[in-house]
Design a protein around this motif. Structure first.
Motif: not given
Length: 117
Positions: A28-29, A32-36, A68-72, A78-90
């Motif tokens: 939903t990023s 959320l950008l549009t809502l911002f 909502i931004y906080l939950v996203v 966390l990066g579990k099984k989510h569509h988008y995750t972050l690298n360990s460097e991020d």
């Protein structure tokens, strides 16, 4: 003190929700950008039209968007099984995003109770 206590309570609850939920909110990023941007435009309108009810609405919508931004951002970290995750460097970037979300949520609550204008 009420705003700080309620911020801590809500942030703890949302973090627990982000840790255990099966709902994926990382996609939903764009929304959320549009809502911002809508929140920014509404803030400009609030600066022009001075009303107590418009300020309360602005603070309520702002706290909703930043929660909502906080939950996203927590799910991105966390990066579990989510569509988008972050690298360990991020992770520094992710922690800063969560910190900024918490500060903005607290500021929205302070606006809601009337401490900030």
């Amino acid at each position: 003190m009420w705003a700080i206590g309620s911020t801590a309570f809500v942030i703890l609850g949302l973090s627990i929700f982000a840790l255990q939920t099966k709902w994926e909110l990382t996609i939903t990023s764009g929304v959320l950008l549009t809502l911002f941007f809508v929140l920014i435009a509404f803030g400009i309108l609030c600066a022009v039209i001075q009303s107590m009810w418009i300020r309360i609405t602005y603070a309520s919508v702002g706290s909703l968007i930043f929660s909502i931004y906080l939950v996203v951002d927590t799910q991105l970290m966390l990066g579990k099984k989510h569509h988008y995750t972050l690298n360990s460097e991020d992770y520094i970037f992710a922690v800063l995003n969560v910190y900024i979300d918490i500060i903005n949520f607290c500021l929205s609550l302070l606006r809601f109770v009337g401490f900030l204008k």
